[in-house]
Design an enzyme around this catalytic site. Sequence first.
Site, PDB file in Angstrom:
ATOM      1  N   LYS A 265     -13.401 -26.277 -17.545  1.00 46.41           N
ATOM      2  CA  LYS A 265     -14.345 -25.422 -18.243  1.00 46.41           C
ATOM      3  C   LYS A 265     -13.633 -24.580 -19.299  1.00 46.41           C
ATOM      4  O   LYS A 265     -12.419 -24.429 -19.200  1.00 46.41           O
ATOM      5  CB  LYS A 265     -15.082 -24.544 -17.256  1.00 46.41           C
ATOM      6  CG  LYS A 265     -14.206 -23.449 -16.688  1.00 46.41           C
ATOM      7  CD  LYS A 265     -15.034 -22.573 -15.817  1.00 46.41           C
ATOM      8  CE  LYS A 265     -14.174 -21.581 -15.200  1.00 46.41           C
ATOM      9  NZ  LYS A 265     -13.922 -20.332 -15.612  1.00 46.41           N
TER      10      LYS A 265
ATOM     11  N   HIS B   6     -13.614 -25.580  -9.853  1.00 47.43           N
ATOM     12  CA  HIS B   6     -12.677 -25.558  -8.724  1.00 47.43           C
ATOM     13  C   HIS B   6     -13.295 -24.944  -7.459  1.00 47.43           C
ATOM     14  O   HIS B   6     -12.793 -25.160  -6.376  1.00 47.43           O
ATOM     15  CB  HIS B   6     -11.353 -24.904  -9.110  1.00 47.43           C
ATOM     16  CG  HIS B   6     -11.351 -23.407  -9.120  1.00 47.43           C
ATOM     17  ND1 HIS B   6     -11.880 -22.682 -10.153  1.00 47.43           N
ATOM     18  CD2 HIS B   6     -10.894 -22.499  -8.221  1.00 47.43           C
ATOM     19  CE1 HIS B   6     -11.740 -21.395  -9.886  1.00 47.43           C
ATOM     20  NE2 HIS B   6     -11.148 -21.253  -8.729  1.00 47.43           N
TER      21      HIS B   6
ATOM     22  N   LYS C  79     -13.009 -25.853  -2.867  1.00 47.53           N
ATOM     23  CA  LYS C  79     -12.614 -24.919  -1.807  1.00 47.53           C
ATOM     24  C   LYS C  79     -13.213 -25.354  -0.470  1.00 47.53           C
ATOM     25  O   LYS C  79     -14.385 -25.720  -0.392  1.00 47.53           O
ATOM     26  CB  LYS C  79     -13.099 -23.498  -2.149  1.00 47.53           C
ATOM     27  CG  LYS C  79     -12.344 -22.858  -3.314  1.00 47.53           C
ATOM     28  CD  LYS C  79     -12.832 -21.446  -3.555  1.00 47.53           C
ATOM     29  CE  LYS C  79     -12.276 -20.869  -4.848  1.00 47.53           C
ATOM     30  NZ  LYS C  79     -10.951 -20.294  -4.737  1.00 47.53           N
TER      31      LYS C  79
ATOM     32  N   ASP D 280     -18.120 -17.096 -17.764  1.00 52.13           N
ATOM     33  CA  ASP D 280     -16.877 -17.457 -17.077  1.00 52.13           C
ATOM     34  C   ASP D 280     -17.142 -17.980 -15.664  1.00 52.13           C
ATOM     35  O   ASP D 280     -16.571 -19.004 -15.276  1.00 52.13           O
ATOM     36  CB  ASP D 280     -15.952 -16.223 -17.031  1.00 52.13           C
ATOM     37  CG  ASP D 280     -14.592 -16.528 -16.419  1.00 52.13           C
ATOM     38  OD1 ASP D 280     -14.086 -17.649 -16.637  1.00 52.13           O
ATOM     39  OD2 ASP D 280     -14.023 -15.652 -15.739  1.00 52.13           O
TER      40      ASP D 280
ATOM     41  N   HIS E 142     -19.382 -21.459 -11.172  1.00 52.78           N
ATOM     42  CA  HIS E 142     -19.123 -21.255  -9.736  1.00 52.78           C
ATOM     43  C   HIS E 142     -20.350 -20.712  -8.978  1.00 52.78           C
ATOM     44  O   HIS E 142     -20.723 -21.226  -7.927  1.00 52.78           O
ATOM     45  CB  HIS E 142     -17.963 -20.281  -9.524  1.00 52.78           C
ATOM     46  CG  HIS E 142     -16.720 -20.613 -10.286  1.00 52.78           C
ATOM     47  ND1 HIS E 142     -16.335 -21.901 -10.570  1.00 52.78           N
ATOM     48  CD2 HIS E 142     -15.761 -19.833 -10.831  1.00 52.78           C
ATOM     49  CE1 HIS E 142     -15.195 -21.886 -11.244  1.00 52.78           C
ATOM     50  NE2 HIS E 142     -14.828 -20.646 -11.427  1.00 52.78           N
TER      51      HIS E 142
ATOM     52  N   LYS F 104     -14.913  -8.189 -12.734  1.00 56.02           N
ATOM     53  CA  LYS F 104     -13.467  -7.921 -12.675  1.00 56.02           C
ATOM     54  C   LYS F 104     -13.281  -6.438 -12.381  1.00 56.02           C
ATOM     55  O   LYS F 104     -14.164  -5.618 -12.704  1.00 56.02           O
ATOM     56  CB  LYS F 104     -12.824  -8.224 -14.034  1.00 56.02           C
ATOM     57  CG  LYS F 104     -13.035  -9.647 -14.519  1.00 56.02           C
ATOM     58  CD  LYS F 104     -11.921 -10.561 -14.106  1.00 56.02           C
ATOM     59  CE  LYS F 104     -12.074 -11.930 -14.735  1.00 56.02           C
ATOM     60  NZ  LYS F 104     -11.409 -12.973 -13.944  1.00 56.02           N
TER      61      LYS F 104
HETATM   62  C1  BG6 Z   1     -11.857 -18.967 -12.864  1.00 60.48           C
HETATM   63  C2  BG6 Z   1     -12.213 -17.885 -13.846  1.00 60.48           C
HETATM   64  O1  BG6 Z   1     -12.739 -20.036 -12.988  1.00 60.48           O
HETATM   65  O2  BG6 Z   1     -11.906 -18.457 -11.556  1.00 60.48           O
HETATM   66  C3  BG6 Z   1     -11.332 -16.661 -13.663  1.00 60.48           C
HETATM   67  O3  BG6 Z   1     -12.064 -18.362 -15.163  1.00 60.48           O
HETATM   68  C4  BG6 Z   1     -11.302 -16.227 -12.223  1.00 60.48           C
HETATM   69  O4  BG6 Z   1     -11.761 -15.598 -14.501  1.00 60.48           O
HETATM   70  C5  BG6 Z   1     -10.989 -17.405 -11.328  1.00 60.48           C
HETATM   71  O5  BG6 Z   1     -10.324 -15.223 -12.077  1.00 60.48           O
HETATM   72  C6  BG6 Z   1     -11.050 -17.023  -9.870  1.00 60.48           C
HETATM   73  O6  BG6 Z   1     -10.686 -18.106  -9.086  1.00 60.48           O
HETATM   74  P1  BG6 Z   1     -10.406 -17.933  -7.545  1.00 60.48           P
HETATM   75  O7  BG6 Z   1     -10.176 -19.304  -7.049  1.00 60.48           O
HETATM   76  O8  BG6 Z   1      -9.224 -17.016  -7.431  1.00 60.48           O
HETATM   77  O9  BG6 Z   1     -11.627 -17.289  -6.990  1.00 60.48           O
END
Ligand code: BG6
Length: 506
Positions: free
Chosen positions: A168, A198, A202, A255, A260, A358
């Site tokens: 992405k 991703h 998980k 983002d 997600h 964040k």
């Molecule tokens: C990413 C985002 O897809 O996921 C980031 O671009 C974010 O901004 C990250 O920090 C978080 O991933 P995880 O696996 O640590 O939850």
Amino acid sequence: MSDNPLRDPQDRRLPRIAGPCGLVLFGVTGDLSRRKVMPAIYDLANRGLLPPGFSLVGFARRDWAEQDFEQIVHDSVKEHARTEFREEVWRQLAAGFRFVPGDFDDDDAFDALRRTVQELDDVRGTGGNYAFYLAIPPGFFANVINQLKQHGLADAGPGSWRRVVVEKPFGHDLTSARELNQMIDEVFPSGTVFRIDHYLGKETVQNILAMRFANNLFEPVWNSHYVDHVQITMAEDIGIGGRAGYYDGIGAARDVIQNHLLQLLALVAMEDPVSFDADSLRLEKQKVLESVVLPRSLDRATARGQYVAGWAGGEKVIGYLDEDGIDPASTTETYAAVRLGVETRRWAGVPFYLRAGKRLGRRVTEVAVVFKRAPHLPFSATATEELTQNALVIRVQPDEGMTIRFGAKVPGTTMEIRDVNMDFVYGGSFTESSPEAYERLILDVLLGDPPLFPRHEEVELSWRILDPVLDHWARKGTPEPYESGTWGPASADAMLARDGRVWRRP
Ligand code: BG6
């Protein structure tokens, strides 16, 4: 297990090992490659899941010799791999490393890449099977894809395969996502395109499917008769760090909500698929995304904020606008919340609240299914003062597991009822540690197993949901400030308060 002999063609408990193949990584110097992709490749090798001749070709605009590339991978593996470093595994893996220097519009470099791939077929037995992994800014996708096509790298010879892995962002709105998908589809046929989200890699996210469809306990109450609302939270304590170039102008909704969080919603809300093959699973998710509706008043049912100075992990931290590389007049949101509806028979009337941010109080991703109160409580009002609503919380991370909250009698001579928690903790039930999401997803790419990769329809539907919200916010201008280390802007609390609800404080 199904009785249908047409299903279950293989025993899924056996380890799945990739056949002869290689991976070409574009963007080897990027954060993602260093922190996630290269360590995951090592972890797969260490677990014996890669073929002996597996080859990794790095492609980048660097004046590097092969040893430099090896050193970069070595450092990233040492720093970020999940499994222990074993010299013999490393040596076998590193024997398959090659590096091709060049720009993305450099024809000679892509010729060199083709020769490298052919050479590896001969000396490492990769069989012409290659995945091209685009861990690069989206502005370069078209360049690389067209170069792969022009230099014959996208065409698999007879009996071999070529696949492309795209990270992405898949566009920044519906129109750009459609253009991107069309451009990729012209070169790589649909079954060969792997879009990474991703979160789907998980363990705890895949467990949503196991929890829902392998049990009889939850499904009867998984609907609007029993569920009051659902809260999906992705809170991070980190700020923007060194990612200003990517994040500014993108913001929290693009983002992580577009991908997600909407994927999590789809897994929670979908009907059971006919099987877990890619078509059935993605079709059910797609149906949910098609049924998602926005509330009429976006002002009342969305919130967005931008962090200002505050505290994180006991330390003073600066605000978003003071971060390196951020436009001091930026209106990018670092917090986003939205209420969605799912217009199906199962979910009509149940709000799904999604929030991501964040520099919040702590790092936690969870899905909380909050149930309606019992229709009648045959207790005195004071006995149930400390009883809230039953809830089932899927803890995606970091404290992976599930909690069921329900009321229980406080020991004593009076009838007093209070919330208690029943916990499932991964570490307490399983001895194996969870693989990293990228291990699972890279292995699936090499095996050609697509269920955990969103289809282009899902990507486009997610933009269809979010575009009106983004347009609305763009018209409104500046997001509301919130102090770092808190739980986001006041408007997010007000948004739930209007519905008579409160956000969880995990
Ligand atoms: C990413 C985002 O897809 O996921 C980031 O671009 C974010 O901004 C990250 O920090 C978080 O991933 P995880 O696996 O640590 O939850």
